[in-house]
Design a protein around this motif. Structure first.
Motif, PDB file in Angstrom:
ATOM      1  N   GLY A  96       0.811  -1.214   0.000  1.00  0.00           N
ATOM      2  CA  GLY A  96       0.000   0.000   0.000  1.00  0.00           C
ATOM      3  C   GLY A  96       0.843   1.262   0.000  1.00  0.00           C
ATOM      4  N   ASP A  97       0.211   2.362  -0.416  1.00  0.00           N
ATOM      5  CA  ASP A  97       0.898   3.657  -0.408  1.00  0.00           C
ATOM      6  C   ASP A  97       1.047   4.172   1.018  1.00  0.00           C
ATOM      7  N   THR A  98       1.981   5.081   1.202  1.00  0.00           N
ATOM      8  CA  THR A  98       2.129   5.819   2.451  1.00  0.00           C
ATOM      9  C   THR A  98       2.136   7.304   2.111  1.00  0.00           C
ATOM     10  N   GLY A  99       2.031   8.155   3.120  1.00  0.00           N
ATOM     11  CA  GLY A  99       2.027   9.586   2.879  1.00  0.00           C
ATOM     12  C   GLY A  99       1.473  10.350   4.066  1.00  0.00           C
ATOM     13  N   MET A 100       0.790  11.455   3.790  1.00  0.00           N
ATOM     14  CA  MET A 100       0.256  12.312   4.840  1.00  0.00           C
ATOM     15  C   MET A 100      -1.184  12.691   4.533  1.00  0.00           C
ATOM     16  N   ALA A 101      -1.908  13.007   5.600  1.00  0.00           N
ATOM     17  CA  ALA A 101      -3.267  13.561   5.468  1.00  0.00           C
ATOM     18  C   ALA A 101      -3.330  14.827   6.313  1.00  0.00           C
ATOM     19  N   TYR A 102      -3.979  15.875   5.776  1.00  0.00           N
ATOM     20  CA  TYR A 102      -4.056  17.160   6.459  1.00  0.00           C
ATOM     21  C   TYR A 102      -5.513  17.616   6.519  1.00  0.00           C
ATOM     22  N   THR A 103      -5.892  18.263   7.611  1.00  0.00           N
ATOM     23  CA  THR A 103      -7.236  18.830   7.714  1.00  0.00           C
ATOM     24  C   THR A 103      -7.141  20.355   7.746  1.00  0.00           C
ATOM     25  N   ASP A 104      -8.283  21.021   7.519  1.00  0.00           N
ATOM     26  CA  ASP A 104      -8.312  22.487   7.517  1.00  0.00           C
ATOM     27  C   ASP A 104      -8.010  23.063   8.898  1.00  0.00           C
ATOM     28  N   ASN A 105      -8.243  22.265   9.959  1.00  0.00           N
ATOM     29  CA  ASN A 105      -7.974  22.785  11.310  1.00  0.00           C
ATOM     30  C   ASN A 105      -6.535  22.543  11.755  1.00  0.00           C
ATOM     31  N   GLY A 106      -5.685  22.115  10.815  1.00  0.00           N
ATOM     32  CA  GLY A 106      -4.266  21.991  11.116  1.00  0.00           C
ATOM     33  C   GLY A 106      -3.815  20.617  11.564  1.00  0.00           C
ATOM     34  N   ALA A 107      -4.689  19.652  11.558  1.00  0.00           N
ATOM     35  CA  ALA A 107      -4.295  18.307  11.967  1.00  0.00           C
ATOM     36  C   ALA A 107      -3.409  17.672  10.900  1.00  0.00           C
ATOM     37  N   GLU A 108      -2.502  16.824  11.354  1.00  0.00           N
ATOM     38  CA  GLU A 108      -1.626  16.075  10.451  1.00  0.00           C
ATOM     39  C   GLU A 108      -1.651  14.608  10.855  1.00  0.00           C
ATOM     40  N   ILE A 109      -1.883  13.742   9.885  1.00  0.00           N
ATOM     41  CA  ILE A 109      -1.928  12.305  10.137  1.00  0.00           C
ATOM     42  C   ILE A 109      -0.896  11.636   9.244  1.00  0.00           C
ATOM     43  N   GLU A 110       0.040  10.913   9.858  1.00  0.00           N
ATOM     44  CA  GLU A 110       1.027  10.159   9.088  1.00  0.00           C
ATOM     45  C   GLU A 110       0.407   8.829   8.691  1.00  0.00           C
ATOM     46  N   VAL A 111       0.221   8.638   7.393  1.00  0.00           N
ATOM     47  CA  VAL A 111      -0.397   7.407   6.882  1.00  0.00           C
ATOM     48  C   VAL A 111       0.710   6.412   6.581  1.00  0.00           C
ATOM     49  N   THR A 112       0.711   5.308   7.336  1.00  0.00           N
ATOM     50  CA  THR A 112       1.790   4.328   7.214  1.00  0.00           C
ATOM     51  C   THR A 112       1.354   3.021   6.575  1.00  0.00           C
TER      52      THR A 112
END
Length: 885
Positions: free
Chosen positions: A506-522
């Motif tokens: 599977g791919d990996t990367g990042m997810a961002y929200t408008d309220n500034g959250a950051e999720i590392e997708v592993t």
């Protein structure tokens, strides 16, 4: 309507005409039930539909499902060939209602089909019902006009079906056919019910209850129908025969077996021909669905089936592989309905031929072992049961074959011991079988799927996109919000992230929200078939259901994965071109830095084959042609020549990837396969291909590890650097490195031989050391003796020294002790005539005791031993002297 194919079509067309979706048979390897080794009933592919965990776009269906019963709880293997209706492979005709119609329509349609479409005489039909199912009794009276004498009430679980201890369940109604009074047996429920006169041809399951913990039952909100009619049984009835093996399909296979072996189809060899025909079907379909013979799991069951057939082929006197020669006959009989037999034809025949050739070798070895085990037996003795079982389990010898071979010699077999060994093996197999099929999907994901619908994958063209969070799972539970530091798996309505599938990571990367959250997708995993679970950690802020997220994949990693995945397709084609059409993919793992590719082939690849494969793949890469992707109906894709993986489950519409131009006919694509993975836009994007390793992973399965792109360039660069360093160390050039290395190796071997010869001369003619015997042979009671203690001499050289000393002695004893790292090794030789009265084994044991060793072994003329106390080697020589005297 006389042929099996006609009957199958008539059944499916009848229900299709009544609004049922014709559903293709699922592969024999279960896709949705981890408790099953093989699909063994028509309803198995619909299990999640019946439980409500899965929704489909139809509410009634019909199918002819491939089934195998040859392992685990449902095991008919040993009965096959000796009864009229036991099979390892069979087809189950069925019609299914998922909360649509119920008892009345099920009974009415069944009655109409068997009496009007199939034309069976109603007077020859009986039915059973569960003893409390008055509703079914009333419907049979109304629809069929049966009286109570034709409706048999059964109070046992035979007429009450359940999916498990809990879950959907309900009464059954079975339709029986009376073959006539000339055949022994009574109706169901009678003392003679096990006879063959009254045969069940159809079972109608009325799924109307939900069974809860404790046994309480409640009505299902949507009662359902599940039916099963054995195609072989109904064919026997419609063709006017009593025995399944007399239907047209089996008669064709049996007659072909008879023609090839020269043994009559009926009489003494009846059972053997039947076993071969039945097991040919099971073996061929299992191979077509991706199972390979092996020593564990499904592959072990397949091998048992094949070897049982091969034993009977041997009994028929077949000198050449029989099953492989019968495979085209099976393909002609069943290939129109099951096209996988055509697609996998080369693989099926190659696997059957290879296994049969291997079996003949095992048979010869087994007979030799049997001869060795009975060498010391007397007439009337019995072979130990464990030995008989070893022959059965390892070499495929059934007990009766062992008994037959021994009977001619006047020996027997300990049958009780054999039975105990068999029971122990079965118990171990049950204990080791922890389930099979794909991983069972947690109910939570089906709940999310029902609420959120499928994830739309848009990653074929996008690497950066926005989506709406539809669900969040933390610790196995659905939550509406998660905070910083939480490990979560979330689902969005659309994503560019590829979920691990088909061997591609599977791919990996990042997810961002408008309220500034950051999720590392592993990690990305497929959930409930159509959901993409984005797994990772919230590194900043919080994530809530319903909010928008920006999804950004690691494009450099994705590009490397795409190049490697495309490389698997190109190497698959190259392997088939270089090695033959029997090659088929047996698994793959696509990572960013490399890929591995498993394939069917029975021999290691040599240097020339590896070179040809690499050259061919790189030629196609340099074409730099655009990769073409099309979405086609599955049948159209296969008809167009696309290669499908055997045993893989595909949707009705499939993604067809074509790459490159064929090297002999540029009008055709070089590679065309069904694949849902991500791939390069042009073959040139793969850039470079190299194989870094090749080896075996299982019987008949090889594995290639390879690299593409920058990884391949770096690998080859490192290899070149290492070659230059090695060349510098050897004072030569990289181009002459191999010749220089061979010359040095030859020189080393020559020097080692010279050293060995010098050691022999020293040992045979040198002076004494560490208390060793003098250089001349001693006379001990009229026996010549040479004894030496040799420091630093490899123990492996002692034997040659002893042989040479013996030849010079003429008659006598030579004893040499090598001392290395404080340990001692003794080799003693006694000349041939003397060894009849003086044993080297006894002498070496005397010497071994002095150096702290235990025993020793060998022959009267040559024996060896060792011990941990090399400092006492001289005492060992003295002990040997004393033993001689």
């Amino acid at each position: 309507m006389t042929s099996v194919n006609d009957i199958r079509s008539a059944f499916l067309d009848f229900y299709a005409g009544r609004g049922h979706e014709k559903v293709q048979s699922a592969p024999l390897v279960p896709q949705n039930d981890p408790t099953l080794m093989f699909v063994n009933a028509g309803m198995v592919p619909f299990k999640n539909v019946f439980t409500g965990a899965e929704q489909r776009d139809y509410s009634r269906a019909t199918s002819s499902q491939k089934c195998v019963r040859a392992g685990g709880k449902h095991n008919d293997l040993d009965n096959v060939g000796y009864t009229a209706r036991h099979h390892t492979f069979f087809e189950m005709l069925g019609n299914f209602s998922f909360g649509d119609y119920f008892k009345e329509e099920a009974i009415e349609s069944a009655w109409t089909l068997v009496t009007k479409e199939f034309g069976l005489d109603p007077a020859k039909l009986f039915v059973t019902i569960y003893h409390t199912d008055d509703e079914a009794a009333g419907l049979w009276k109304k629809i069929a006009g049966f009286g109570d004498d034709r409706i048999i009430r059964i109070a046992t679980s035979d007429n009450f079906w359940s999916m498990g201890d809990t879950g959907p369940c309900g009464p059954c109604s079975e339709i029986f056919y009376d073959h006539g009074a000339h055949i022994p047996g009574g109706p169901p429920g009678s003392p003679d019910e096990d006879g063959d006169r009254f045969i069940e041809i159809w079972n109608l399951v009325f799924m109307q209850f939900e069974r809860h913990e404790g046994g309480k039952q409640t009505d299902l909100p949507k009662p359902s129908i599940d039916t099963g009619m054995g195609l072989e049984r109904i064919s026997a009835v419609l063709q006017g025969v009593h025995d399944n093996y007399d239907i047209d399909l089996f008669r064709t296979l049996i007659e072909a077996s008879s023609d090839l072996t020269g043994k009559p189809a009926d009489g003494e060899f009846t059972a053997a021909h039947r076993v071969v025909a039945d097991h040919l079907r099971a073996s061929s379909f299992l191979i077509a669905d991706g199972v390979s013979p092996s020593n564990e799991g499904r592959g072990y069951v397949l091998r048992r089936i094949m070897r049982r057939a091969m034993r009977y082929a041997h009994h028929l006197g077949a000198k050449e592989p029989l099953l492989a020669r019968l495979a085209p006959v099976l393909r002609q009989e069943m290939g129109n309905h099951f096209p996988e037999l055509h697609r996998a034809s080369s693989l099926i025949e190659q696997t059957l031929r290879s296994e049969e050739e291997k079996f003949h070798s095992l048979l010869d070895r087994g007979l030799k072992i049997l001869a060795e085990e009975t060498a010391g037996m007397s007439k009337g003795d019995k072979l130990p049961g464990e030995t008989a079982f070893k022959l059965y389990d390892t070499f495929g010898f059934p007990l009766d074959l062992t008994q037959d071979a021994l009977r001619r010699e006047g020996f027997g077999v300990d049958e009780d011991g054999f039975a105990k060994a068999m029971d122990a093996q079965r118990a171990a197999a049950r204990a080791s079988w922890a389930g099979s099929g794909e991983e069972a999907t947690d109910k939570v994901w089906f709940d999310i799927r029902a609420e959120a619908g499928p994830t739309e994958f848009i990653g074929y063209v996008h690497t950066d996109a926005e989506g709406i969070v539809k669900a969040i799972v933390r610790g196995g539970e659905i939550v509406t919000e998660a905070g910083e530091g939480d490990e979560v798996e979330f689902v969005v309505n659309q994503t560019p992230f590829y979920a691990e599938s088909g061997g591609q990571t599977g791919d990996t990367g990042m997810a961002y929200t408008d309220n500034g959250a950051e999720i590392e997708v592993t990690s990305l995993r497929k959930r409930a078939g159509v959901l993409h679970g984005h797994g990772g950690r919230i590194v900043k802020g919080s994530l809530a259901q319903g909010e928008a997220v920006r999804l950004v994949i690691d494009t450099e990693r994705r590009n490397a994965i795409r190049a490697n995945h495309s490389g698997t397709h190109l190497v698959h084609r190259a392997l088939r071109n270089v090695l033959g059409d029997h090659v088929t993919q047996k698994g793959s793992l696509v990572l960013p830095d490399r890929f591995r590719f498993d394939f069917s082939h029975n021999a290691p690849l040599n240097d020339d084959e590896i070179e040809r494969i690499e050259t061919e793949v790189n030629r196609v890469i340099r074409q730099n042609d655009a990769a073409e992707t099309r979405i086609l109906p599955y049948d159209d894709a296969v008809e167009a020549g696309a290669m499908a993986l055997f045993g893989e489950k595909y949707d009705d519409d499939v993604r067809v990837l074509s790459m490159g131009r064929d090297l002999e006919d540029a009008r055709r694509p070089y590679s065309m396969e069904l694949c849902g993975g991500t791939h390069v836009s042009r073959t040139g994007d793969v850039a470079l291909f190299t194989i870094v390793n090749e080896g075996g992973v299982a019987a008949g399965i090889r594995r290639i590890e390879a690299m593409t792109g920058e990884g391949a360039r770096q690998y080859l660069k490192d290899e070149a650097r290492n070659a230059r360093r090695a060349a510098d160390a050897l004072k030569t050039t990289p181009g002459e490195l191999a010749d220089r290395a061979r010359a040095l190796a030859d020189e080393r071997r020559r020097l080692e031989r010279e050293v060995t010869e010098l050691r022999k001369k020293i040992a045979l003619g040198g002076g004494s050391a560490n208390g060793a015997a003098p250089s001349e042979a001693e006379d001990i009671g009229g026996i010549k003796f040479v004894g030496r203690v040799l420091d630093g001499v490899p123990a492996k050289e002692l034997r040659g020294m002893v042989d040479e000393a013996k030849s010079k002695l003429g008659e006598g004893v030579a004893a040499f002790i090598a001392v290395n790292d404080g340990k001692a090794a003794i080799t003693i030789g006694v000349t041939e005539e003397l060894s009849k009265t003086l044993s080297a084994v006894e002498l070496v044991r005397a010497g071994a005791e002095a150096i702290g060793g235990k025993g020793g072994g060998g022959r009267p003329d040559m024996a060896q031993a060792g011990g941990p106390n090399g400092a006492e080697a001289a005492k060992a020589i003295d002990a040997i002297r004393a033993a001689i005297g």
